[in-house]
Design a protein around this motif. Structure first.
Motif, mmCIF file in Angstrom:
data_model
loop_
_atom_site.group_PDB
_atom_site.id
_atom_site.type_symbol
_atom_site.label_atom_id
_atom_site.label_comp_id
_atom_site.label_asym_id
_atom_site.label_seq_id
_atom_site.Cartn_x
_atom_site.Cartn_y
_atom_site.Cartn_z
ATOM 1 N N VAL A 179 9.262 -5.701 8.780
ATOM 2 C CA VAL A 179 8.545 -4.856 9.738
ATOM 3 C C VAL A 179 9.491 -4.461 10.872
ATOM 4 N N SER A 236 1.057 3.368 2.160
ATOM 5 C CA SER A 236 1.606 3.543 3.508
ATOM 6 C C SER A 236 2.532 2.394 3.911
ATOM 7 N N LYS A 237 2.971 1.616 2.925
ATOM 8 C CA LYS A 237 3.945 0.526 3.107
ATOM 9 C C LYS A 237 3.421 -0.629 3.963
ATOM 10 N N GLU A 238 2.180 -0.976 3.752
ATOM 11 C CA GLU A 238 1.614 -2.186 4.341
ATOM 12 C C GLU A 238 1.668 -3.308 3.294
ATOM 13 N N LEU A 291 8.674 -2.133 6.344
ATOM 14 C CA LEU A 291 7.240 -2.326 6.208
ATOM 15 C C LEU A 291 6.535 -1.845 7.474
ATOM 16 N N LYS A 292 5.355 -1.289 7.296
ATOM 17 C CA LYS A 292 4.580 -0.846 8.446
ATOM 18 C C LYS A 292 3.894 -2.022 9.122
ATOM 19 N N SER A 293 3.317 -2.930 8.299
ATOM 20 C CA SER A 293 2.596 -4.070 8.849
ATOM 21 C C SER A 293 2.343 -5.098 7.746
ATOM 22 N N VAL A 294 1.816 -6.250 8.172
ATOM 23 C CA VAL A 294 1.429 -7.313 7.243
ATOM 24 C C VAL A 294 -0.021 -7.666 7.546
ATOM 25 N N CYS A 295 -0.887 -7.591 6.539
ATOM 26 C CA CYS A 295 -2.309 -7.828 6.762
ATOM 27 C C CYS A 295 -2.884 -8.776 5.716
ATOM 28 N N SER A 318 0.839 -1.197 0.000
ATOM 29 C CA SER A 318 0.000 0.000 0.000
ATOM 30 C C SER A 318 0.877 1.251 0.000
ATOM 31 N N LEU A 363 -0.186 -6.290 1.903
ATOM 32 C CA LEU A 363 -1.567 -6.749 1.935
ATOM 33 C C LEU A 363 -1.741 -7.979 1.060
#
Length: 448
Positions: free
Chosen positions: A370, A342-344, A375-379, A340, A346
Protein backbone atom coordinates in the motif's frame (compact mmCIF):
# COMPACT_ATOMS: atom_id res chain seq x y z
CA UNK A 1 1.69 -67.89 15.03
CA UNK A 2 -1.60 -68.28 13.18
CA UNK A 3 -4.66 -70.12 14.45
CA UNK A 4 -7.82 -71.24 12.72
CA UNK A 5 -10.49 -73.41 14.35
CA UNK A 6 -14.24 -73.71 14.79
CA UNK A 7 -16.00 -74.11 18.12
CA UNK A 8 -17.39 -77.46 17.02
CA UNK A 9 -13.94 -78.76 16.15
CA UNK A 10 -12.59 -77.49 19.48
CA UNK A 11 -15.23 -79.55 21.28
CA UNK A 12 -14.19 -82.62 19.28
CA UNK A 13 -10.54 -82.07 20.18
CA UNK A 14 -11.31 -81.76 23.87
CA UNK A 15 -13.37 -84.96 23.81
CA UNK A 16 -10.63 -86.99 22.17
CA UNK A 17 -7.37 -85.66 23.63
CA UNK A 18 -5.57 -87.13 26.64
CA UNK A 19 -6.22 -85.04 29.80
CA UNK A 20 -2.59 -85.57 30.80
CA UNK A 21 -1.39 -82.79 28.56
CA UNK A 22 -4.13 -80.42 29.72
CA UNK A 23 -3.19 -81.04 33.35
CA UNK A 24 0.41 -80.22 32.47
CA UNK A 25 -0.64 -76.92 30.92
CA UNK A 26 -2.63 -75.87 33.99
CA UNK A 27 0.18 -76.75 36.42
CA UNK A 28 2.60 -74.42 34.65
CA UNK A 29 0.67 -71.24 35.44
CA UNK A 30 3.76 -69.33 36.57
CA UNK A 31 5.96 -70.55 33.75
CA UNK A 32 6.77 -67.06 32.49
CA UNK A 33 9.64 -66.97 34.98
CA UNK A 34 10.82 -70.37 33.75
CA UNK A 35 11.70 -69.37 30.24
CA UNK A 36 8.41 -69.81 28.41
CA UNK A 37 7.07 -67.16 25.98
CA UNK A 38 5.32 -64.20 27.68
CA UNK A 39 1.98 -65.30 26.20
CA UNK A 40 2.13 -68.79 27.74
CA UNK A 41 0.20 -68.03 30.99
CA UNK A 42 -2.60 -66.56 28.88
CA UNK A 43 -2.78 -69.76 26.89
CA UNK A 44 -2.91 -71.77 30.12
CA UNK A 45 -5.96 -69.78 31.21
CA UNK A 46 -7.50 -70.14 27.78
CA UNK A 47 -7.37 -73.92 28.05
CA UNK A 48 -9.17 -73.69 31.40
CA UNK A 49 -11.87 -71.55 29.84
CA UNK A 50 -12.29 -74.05 27.03
CA UNK A 51 -12.60 -76.96 29.42
CA UNK A 52 -15.22 -75.15 31.44
CA UNK A 53 -17.32 -74.74 28.33
CA UNK A 54 -16.62 -78.16 26.82
CA UNK A 55 -15.74 -80.68 29.63
CA UNK A 56 -14.80 -84.03 28.12
CA UNK A 57 -14.75 -86.29 31.19
CA UNK A 58 -14.01 -86.38 34.93
CA UNK A 59 -10.27 -86.50 34.30
CA UNK A 60 -10.43 -82.77 33.54
CA UNK A 61 -11.76 -81.81 37.00
CA UNK A 62 -8.39 -80.59 38.37
CA UNK A 63 -8.30 -78.05 35.60
CA UNK A 64 -11.95 -77.10 35.92
CA UNK A 65 -11.26 -75.99 39.50
CA UNK A 66 -8.82 -73.42 38.15
CA UNK A 67 -11.06 -72.34 35.30
CA UNK A 68 -11.89 -68.71 34.59
CA UNK A 69 -15.20 -67.28 33.31
CA UNK A 70 -15.76 -68.49 29.79
CA UNK A 71 -15.14 -66.21 26.85
CA UNK A 72 -16.92 -66.06 23.50
CA UNK A 73 -16.88 -69.49 21.86
CA UNK A 74 -15.11 -68.36 18.68
CA UNK A 75 -12.42 -66.65 20.74
CA UNK A 76 -12.00 -69.80 22.85
CA UNK A 77 -11.69 -71.91 19.75
CA UNK A 78 -9.17 -69.57 18.17
CA UNK A 79 -6.94 -69.41 21.21
CA UNK A 80 -7.29 -73.12 21.80
CA UNK A 81 -5.41 -73.89 18.64
CA UNK A 82 -2.80 -71.33 19.68
CA UNK A 83 -2.40 -73.36 22.88
CA UNK A 84 -2.05 -76.59 20.93
CA UNK A 85 0.56 -75.14 18.58
CA UNK A 86 2.46 -73.35 21.34
CA UNK A 87 2.71 -76.35 23.63
CA UNK A 88 3.58 -78.79 20.85
CA UNK A 89 6.35 -76.51 19.61
CA UNK A 90 7.69 -75.74 23.10
CA UNK A 91 11.40 -76.49 23.64
CA UNK A 92 10.38 -77.99 27.02
CA UNK A 93 7.71 -80.63 26.24
CA UNK A 94 4.96 -80.52 28.82
CA UNK A 95 4.30 -84.24 28.78
CA UNK A 96 7.79 -84.93 30.12
CA UNK A 97 6.98 -83.00 33.31
CA UNK A 98 3.47 -84.39 33.73
CA UNK A 99 4.20 -88.01 33.07
CA UNK A 100 2.64 -87.89 29.63
CA UNK A 101 4.00 -89.51 26.51
CA UNK A 102 5.23 -88.13 23.23
CA UNK A 103 2.15 -89.68 21.64
CA UNK A 104 0.01 -87.10 23.48
CA UNK A 105 1.88 -84.30 21.75
CA UNK A 106 1.80 -86.18 18.44
CA UNK A 107 -1.95 -86.54 18.86
CA UNK A 108 -2.33 -82.84 19.43
CA UNK A 109 -0.19 -82.01 16.42
CA UNK A 110 -2.26 -84.31 14.25
CA UNK A 111 -5.53 -82.84 15.48
CA UNK A 112 -4.17 -79.31 15.09
CA UNK A 113 -3.32 -79.91 11.45
CA UNK A 114 -6.89 -81.09 10.79
CA UNK A 115 -8.73 -78.28 12.57
CA UNK A 116 -9.10 -76.13 9.44
CA UNK A 117 -12.53 -76.89 8.07
CA UNK A 118 -13.94 -76.52 4.58
CA UNK A 119 -16.62 -74.19 3.23
CA UNK A 120 -18.79 -72.67 5.93
CA UNK A 121 -16.64 -74.22 8.71
CA UNK A 122 -13.53 -72.44 7.54
CA UNK A 123 -12.59 -69.52 9.81
CA UNK A 124 -10.37 -66.56 9.12
CA UNK A 125 -6.82 -67.26 10.27
CA UNK A 126 -5.58 -64.26 12.28
CA UNK A 127 -2.00 -64.14 13.58
CA UNK A 128 -1.49 -63.66 17.33
CA UNK A 129 1.77 -61.83 17.98
CA UNK A 130 3.85 -61.21 21.07
CA UNK A 131 4.97 -57.65 21.86
CA UNK A 132 8.47 -58.20 20.37
CA UNK A 133 6.90 -59.62 17.22
CA UNK A 134 4.63 -56.60 16.85
CA UNK A 135 7.56 -54.24 17.24
CA UNK A 136 9.54 -56.17 14.67
CA UNK A 137 6.65 -55.97 12.22
CA UNK A 138 6.39 -52.21 12.71
CA UNK A 139 10.13 -51.77 12.38
CA UNK A 140 10.21 -53.75 9.15
CA UNK A 141 7.61 -51.38 7.72
CA UNK A 142 9.76 -48.36 8.39
CA UNK A 143 12.95 -50.13 7.33
CA UNK A 144 11.48 -50.32 3.82
CA UNK A 145 10.97 -46.53 3.66
CA UNK A 146 13.78 -44.95 1.67
CA UNK A 147 13.64 -41.60 3.48
CA UNK A 148 12.06 -41.21 6.90
CA UNK A 149 9.91 -38.03 6.92
CA UNK A 150 9.02 -38.14 10.64
CA UNK A 151 12.17 -36.96 12.34
CA UNK A 152 11.13 -36.76 15.99
CA UNK A 153 8.06 -37.08 18.19
CA UNK A 154 7.24 -35.89 21.69
CA UNK A 155 4.54 -37.57 23.78
CA UNK A 156 3.45 -36.56 27.26
CA UNK A 157 2.24 -40.15 27.70
CA UNK A 158 5.83 -41.37 28.05
CA UNK A 159 7.19 -37.93 28.86
CA UNK A 160 9.93 -37.59 26.27
CA UNK A 161 11.13 -37.52 22.68
CA UNK A 162 11.73 -40.43 20.33
CA UNK A 163 13.34 -40.49 16.89
CA UNK A 164 12.19 -44.05 16.18
CA UNK A 165 9.07 -43.92 13.95
CA UNK A 166 8.01 -47.29 15.31
CA UNK A 167 7.36 -45.62 18.66
CA UNK A 168 5.52 -42.60 17.20
CA UNK A 169 2.08 -43.75 18.30
CA UNK A 170 -0.71 -42.64 20.59
CA UNK A 171 -3.03 -44.81 22.73
CA UNK A 172 -6.20 -46.08 21.10
CA UNK A 173 -8.24 -44.99 24.13
CA UNK A 174 -7.07 -41.40 23.75
CA UNK A 175 -10.27 -39.39 23.38
CA UNK A 176 -8.75 -37.52 20.45
CA UNK A 177 -8.67 -40.84 18.57
CA UNK A 178 -12.13 -42.25 19.18
CA UNK A 179 -14.14 -39.10 20.04
CA UNK A 180 -12.33 -36.33 18.21
CA UNK A 181 -11.81 -34.50 21.49
CA UNK A 182 -8.59 -32.75 20.61
CA UNK A 183 -7.17 -29.65 18.97
CA UNK A 184 -4.04 -29.08 16.93
CA UNK A 185 -1.86 -26.54 15.18
CA UNK A 186 1.16 -26.35 12.92
CA UNK A 187 4.21 -24.11 12.63
CA UNK A 188 6.70 -24.09 9.77
CA UNK A 189 10.43 -24.79 10.09
CA UNK A 190 12.49 -22.87 7.55
CA UNK A 191 16.28 -22.76 7.43
CA UNK A 192 16.58 -23.68 11.11
CA UNK A 193 13.92 -21.28 12.42
CA UNK A 194 10.37 -21.92 13.63
CA UNK A 195 8.01 -19.37 12.11
CA UNK A 196 5.22 -17.69 14.09
CA UNK A 197 5.36 -20.26 16.90
CA UNK A 198 3.92 -17.95 19.57
CA UNK A 199 0.93 -17.00 17.41
CA UNK A 200 0.21 -20.64 16.59
CA UNK A 201 0.55 -21.65 20.23
CA UNK A 202 -1.86 -18.90 21.30
CA UNK A 203 -4.36 -20.19 18.76
CA UNK A 204 -3.87 -23.76 20.01
CA UNK A 205 -4.58 -22.71 23.58
CA UNK A 206 -7.61 -20.72 22.44
CA UNK A 207 -8.95 -23.79 20.63
CA UNK A 208 -8.24 -25.95 23.70
CA UNK A 209 -10.23 -23.57 25.88
CA UNK A 210 -13.20 -23.73 23.49
CA UNK A 211 -12.92 -27.55 23.47
CA UNK A 212 -12.76 -27.67 27.30
CA UNK A 213 -9.29 -29.21 27.34
CA UNK A 214 -7.02 -28.07 30.16
CA UNK A 215 -3.41 -28.27 28.89
CA UNK A 216 -1.07 -30.51 30.90
CA UNK A 217 1.57 -27.74 30.91
CA UNK A 218 1.67 -23.94 30.73
CA UNK A 219 2.44 -22.22 27.43
CA UNK A 220 6.10 -21.71 28.30
CA UNK A 221 6.58 -25.46 28.84
CA UNK A 222 4.70 -26.35 25.65
CA UNK A 223 6.91 -23.94 23.73
CA UNK A 224 10.08 -25.41 25.24
CA UNK A 225 8.94 -28.93 24.36
CA UNK A 226 8.33 -27.92 20.75
CA UNK A 227 11.70 -26.21 20.38
CA UNK A 228 13.57 -29.13 21.96
CA UNK A 229 11.73 -31.66 19.79
CA UNK A 230 12.70 -29.68 16.68
CA UNK A 231 16.30 -29.49 17.87
CA UNK A 232 16.51 -33.25 18.36
CA UNK A 233 14.98 -33.84 14.91
CA UNK A 234 17.82 -32.06 13.09
CA UNK A 235 15.18 -30.94 10.58
CA UNK A 236 16.02 -27.62 8.93
CA UNK A 237 12.95 -27.33 6.71
CA UNK A 238 9.56 -28.87 7.32
CA UNK A 239 6.59 -28.62 9.64
CA UNK A 240 6.13 -28.85 13.40
CA UNK A 241 2.73 -30.35 14.12
CA UNK A 242 1.28 -30.62 17.61
CA UNK A 243 -1.91 -31.68 19.39
CA UNK A 244 -3.63 -31.13 22.71
CA UNK A 245 -5.95 -33.99 23.61
CA UNK A 246 -8.42 -34.74 26.37
CA UNK A 247 -6.09 -37.68 26.93
CA UNK A 248 -6.27 -41.47 27.20
CA UNK A 249 -8.50 -43.12 29.74
CA UNK A 250 -11.51 -44.98 28.35
CA UNK A 251 -13.91 -45.19 25.41
CA UNK A 252 -16.72 -43.02 26.79
CA UNK A 253 -17.91 -39.64 25.53
CA UNK A 254 -17.05 -37.70 28.67
CA UNK A 255 -13.38 -37.07 29.41
CA UNK A 256 -14.06 -37.36 33.16
CA UNK A 257 -12.31 -40.73 33.13
CA UNK A 258 -9.11 -39.36 31.62
CA UNK A 259 -6.50 -38.84 34.36
CA UNK A 260 -4.86 -35.98 32.47
CA UNK A 261 -4.84 -34.29 29.10
CA UNK A 262 -2.09 -35.18 26.63
CA UNK A 263 0.30 -33.26 24.40
CA UNK A 264 1.90 -34.68 21.27
CA UNK A 265 4.22 -33.19 18.67
CA UNK A 266 5.93 -34.47 15.55
CA UNK A 267 8.49 -32.93 13.21
CA UNK A 268 7.90 -33.70 9.54
CA UNK A 269 10.68 -33.02 7.06
CA UNK A 270 9.33 -31.38 3.91
CA UNK A 271 10.96 -29.28 1.21
CA UNK A 272 8.87 -26.11 1.09
CA UNK A 273 9.37 -23.71 -1.80
CA UNK A 274 7.35 -20.72 -3.11
CA UNK A 275 4.42 -21.81 -5.30
CA UNK A 276 3.89 -19.85 -8.50
CA UNK A 277 1.79 -22.21 -10.63
CA UNK A 278 -1.91 -21.38 -10.64
CA UNK A 279 -4.56 -23.95 -9.65
CA UNK A 280 -8.30 -24.26 -10.05
CA UNK A 281 -10.87 -24.60 -7.27
CA UNK A 282 -14.52 -25.52 -7.02
CA UNK A 283 -17.39 -24.50 -4.76
CA UNK A 284 -17.95 -27.19 -2.15
CA UNK A 285 -21.35 -28.83 -1.76
CA UNK A 286 -20.22 -30.23 1.62
CA UNK A 287 -21.72 -28.07 4.34
CA UNK A 288 -19.16 -26.09 6.28
CA UNK A 289 -18.94 -26.30 10.05
CA UNK A 290 -21.05 -23.92 12.16
CA UNK A 291 -19.08 -20.96 13.54
CA UNK A 292 -18.54 -22.43 17.03
CA UNK A 293 -16.61 -25.30 15.43
CA UNK A 294 -15.19 -23.55 12.38
CA UNK A 295 -13.41 -20.99 14.56
CA UNK A 296 -11.79 -23.78 16.59
CA UNK A 297 -8.90 -25.79 15.12
CA UNK A 298 -10.09 -29.20 16.28
CA UNK A 299 -9.26 -32.63 14.90
CA UNK A 300 -12.83 -33.03 13.62
CA UNK A 301 -11.86 -32.65 9.97
CA UNK A 302 -14.25 -35.01 8.20
CA UNK A 303 -16.13 -32.16 6.43
CA UNK A 304 -12.75 -30.75 5.38
CA UNK A 305 -11.62 -34.12 4.04
CA UNK A 306 -14.85 -34.63 2.09
CA UNK A 307 -14.61 -31.13 0.64
CA UNK A 308 -11.09 -31.82 -0.66
CA UNK A 309 -12.08 -35.23 -2.05
CA UNK A 310 -15.02 -33.63 -3.84
CA UNK A 311 -12.69 -31.10 -5.45
CA UNK A 312 -10.22 -33.75 -6.50
CA UNK A 313 -12.99 -35.78 -8.12
CA UNK A 314 -13.71 -32.71 -10.25
CA UNK A 315 -10.07 -32.24 -11.17
CA UNK A 316 -9.60 -29.22 -8.89
CA UNK A 317 -6.91 -28.56 -6.29
CA UNK A 318 -9.33 -27.83 -3.46
CA UNK A 319 -12.75 -26.39 -2.76
CA UNK A 320 -14.10 -23.13 -1.40
CA UNK A 321 -16.81 -22.93 1.22
CA UNK A 322 -19.65 -20.42 0.96
CA UNK A 323 -21.65 -19.75 4.13
CA UNK A 324 -25.43 -19.83 4.47
CA UNK A 325 -25.63 -16.09 3.86
CA UNK A 326 -23.91 -16.43 0.49
CA UNK A 327 -20.55 -15.02 1.58
CA UNK A 328 -17.20 -16.59 0.73
CA UNK A 329 -15.78 -18.34 3.80
CA UNK A 330 -12.54 -20.34 3.42
CA UNK A 331 -10.94 -23.46 1.99
CA UNK A 332 -10.88 -26.78 3.89
CA UNK A 333 -7.51 -25.96 5.52
CA UNK A 334 -6.55 -22.56 4.13
CA UNK A 335 -7.82 -19.01 3.98
CA UNK A 336 -8.65 -17.32 0.71
CA UNK A 337 -7.87 -13.78 -0.48
CA UNK A 338 -8.69 -11.63 -3.52
CA UNK A 339 -7.37 -8.65 -5.42
CA UNK A 340 -10.26 -6.52 -6.60
CA UNK A 341 -10.27 -4.79 -10.02
CA UNK A 342 -9.44 -1.58 -8.12
CA UNK A 343 -6.39 -3.28 -6.52
CA UNK A 344 -7.79 -3.80 -3.04
CA UNK A 345 -6.60 -6.83 -1.07
CA UNK A 346 -9.76 -8.45 0.31
CA UNK A 347 -10.06 -11.25 2.87
CA UNK A 348 -13.31 -12.75 4.24
CA UNK A 349 -14.27 -11.80 7.77
CA UNK A 350 -12.93 -14.18 10.43
CA UNK A 351 -16.22 -14.18 12.40
CA UNK A 352 -17.36 -17.57 11.09
CA UNK A 353 -14.06 -19.16 10.03
CA UNK A 354 -10.67 -20.02 11.47
CA UNK A 355 -8.46 -17.00 12.02
CA UNK A 356 -5.44 -17.96 9.95
CA UNK A 357 -2.09 -16.95 11.46
CA UNK A 358 -0.53 -16.62 8.00
CA UNK A 359 -3.51 -14.66 6.69
CA UNK A 360 -3.27 -12.23 9.59
CA UNK A 361 0.47 -11.85 9.04
CA UNK A 362 -0.22 -11.17 5.35
CA UNK A 363 -2.58 -8.34 6.30
CA UNK A 364 0.23 -6.72 8.29
CA UNK A 365 2.88 -7.20 5.61
CA UNK A 366 0.62 -6.03 2.77
CA UNK A 367 0.76 -2.52 4.18
CA UNK A 368 4.19 -2.24 2.51
CA UNK A 369 2.56 -2.66 -0.92
CA UNK A 370 0.00 0.00 0.00
CA UNK A 371 2.86 2.35 0.89
CA UNK A 372 4.46 1.59 -2.48
CA UNK A 373 1.22 2.39 -4.29
CA UNK A 374 0.87 -1.15 -5.65
CA UNK A 375 -2.22 -1.83 -3.51
CA UNK A 376 -5.00 0.63 -2.84
CA UNK A 377 -5.99 -0.83 0.54
CA UNK A 378 -6.33 -3.96 2.67
CA UNK A 379 -9.81 -4.93 3.87
CA UNK A 380 -11.34 -7.75 5.89
CA UNK A 381 -15.06 -7.91 5.11
CA UNK A 382 -17.95 -10.01 3.87
CA UNK A 383 -17.41 -10.94 0.23
CA UNK A 384 -20.17 -12.26 -2.02
CA UNK A 385 -19.53 -15.06 -4.50
CA UNK A 386 -20.19 -12.76 -7.47
CA UNK A 387 -17.79 -10.19 -6.06
CA UNK A 388 -15.15 -12.87 -5.50
CA UNK A 389 -15.50 -14.41 -8.95
CA UNK A 390 -15.28 -10.96 -10.46
CA UNK A 391 -11.93 -10.25 -8.78
CA UNK A 392 -8.76 -9.63 -10.75
CA UNK A 393 -6.70 -12.14 -8.75
CA UNK A 394 -7.40 -14.88 -6.21
CA UNK A 395 -5.16 -16.88 -3.90
CA UNK A 396 -5.08 -19.44 -1.10
CA UNK A 397 -3.23 -18.40 2.06
CA UNK A 398 -1.85 -20.86 4.62
CA UNK A 399 1.24 -21.84 6.59
CA UNK A 400 2.40 -24.55 4.21
CA UNK A 401 1.96 -22.53 1.02
CA UNK A 402 2.24 -19.64 2.08
CA UNK A 403 0.38 -18.33 -1.00
CA UNK A 404 -0.98 -20.39 -3.88
CA UNK A 405 -2.42 -18.55 -6.91
CA UNK A 406 -5.89 -19.51 -8.15
CA UNK A 407 -6.60 -18.98 -11.83
CA UNK A 408 -10.00 -20.70 -12.18
CA UNK A 409 -13.04 -21.17 -9.96
CA UNK A 410 -15.88 -23.47 -11.04
CA UNK A 411 -14.40 -23.56 -14.55
CA UNK A 412 -14.58 -19.76 -14.70
CA UNK A 413 -11.28 -17.86 -15.13
CA UNK A 414 -10.28 -15.43 -12.40
CA UNK A 415 -9.29 -12.19 -14.07
CA UNK A 416 -7.45 -13.04 -17.26
CA UNK A 417 -6.93 -16.62 -16.12
CA UNK A 418 -3.24 -16.06 -15.38
CA UNK A 419 -1.26 -15.77 -12.16
CA UNK A 420 -1.43 -12.13 -11.07
CA UNK A 421 1.56 -9.87 -10.36
CA UNK A 422 0.17 -8.72 -7.02
CA UNK A 423 -0.36 -12.31 -5.93
CA UNK A 424 3.31 -13.03 -6.61
CA UNK A 425 4.35 -9.80 -4.86
CA UNK A 426 2.40 -10.83 -1.75
CA UNK A 427 3.93 -14.31 -1.93
CA UNK A 428 7.41 -12.78 -2.02
CA UNK A 429 6.59 -10.61 0.99
CA UNK A 430 5.44 -13.58 3.06
CA UNK A 431 8.28 -15.86 1.97
CA UNK A 432 10.87 -13.21 2.76
CA UNK A 433 9.33 -12.74 6.19
CA UNK A 434 9.47 -16.50 6.80
CA UNK A 435 13.15 -16.90 5.91
CA UNK A 436 14.62 -13.48 6.71
CA UNK A 437 12.12 -11.71 8.93
CA UNK A 438 12.65 -10.43 12.48
CA UNK A 439 13.32 -12.92 15.26
CA UNK A 440 10.17 -11.71 16.97
CA UNK A 441 8.45 -13.98 14.43
CA UNK A 442 11.23 -16.50 13.87
CA UNK A 443 12.69 -18.61 16.69
CA UNK A 444 16.18 -20.05 16.08
CA UNK A 445 16.39 -23.77 16.81
CA UNK A 446 19.29 -24.81 19.12
CA UNK A 447 20.14 -28.02 17.26
CA UNK A 448 21.95 -30.67 19.27
Amino acid sequence: MSACVSAANARQVLASTSPTVFTAWATQGTSRRRGHPPSFPLLQCTVSRLLRAYPADAAHLPILKRSLPSAHSSARALLFQCAIETVCSSPHPMEARAGGSSSDCDQLKSLSSNLNGKGKDRDLCIPVYSAPEVLQKLKSKWDSVEKQPYRAMYSSVFGGITVDPTMMVIPLDDHMVHRGHGVFDTAMILDGYIYELDDHLDRLLGSASMAKIAPPFPKSTLKSILIQTTAVSQCKRGSLRYWLSAGPGDFLLSSAGCPTSAFYAVVVEEDYVPLEQGVKVTTSTVRMKPPEFATMKSVNYLPNVLAVLEAEEKGAYTSIWVDDDGYVAEGPNVNVAFISPSKELLLPSFDKILGGCTAKRLITLAAALVDQGLLKSVCVENITVDQAKGSAEMMLVGSGLPILPITMWDEQPIGDGKVGELTLALSDLLWQDMVLGPETHRIPVPYV
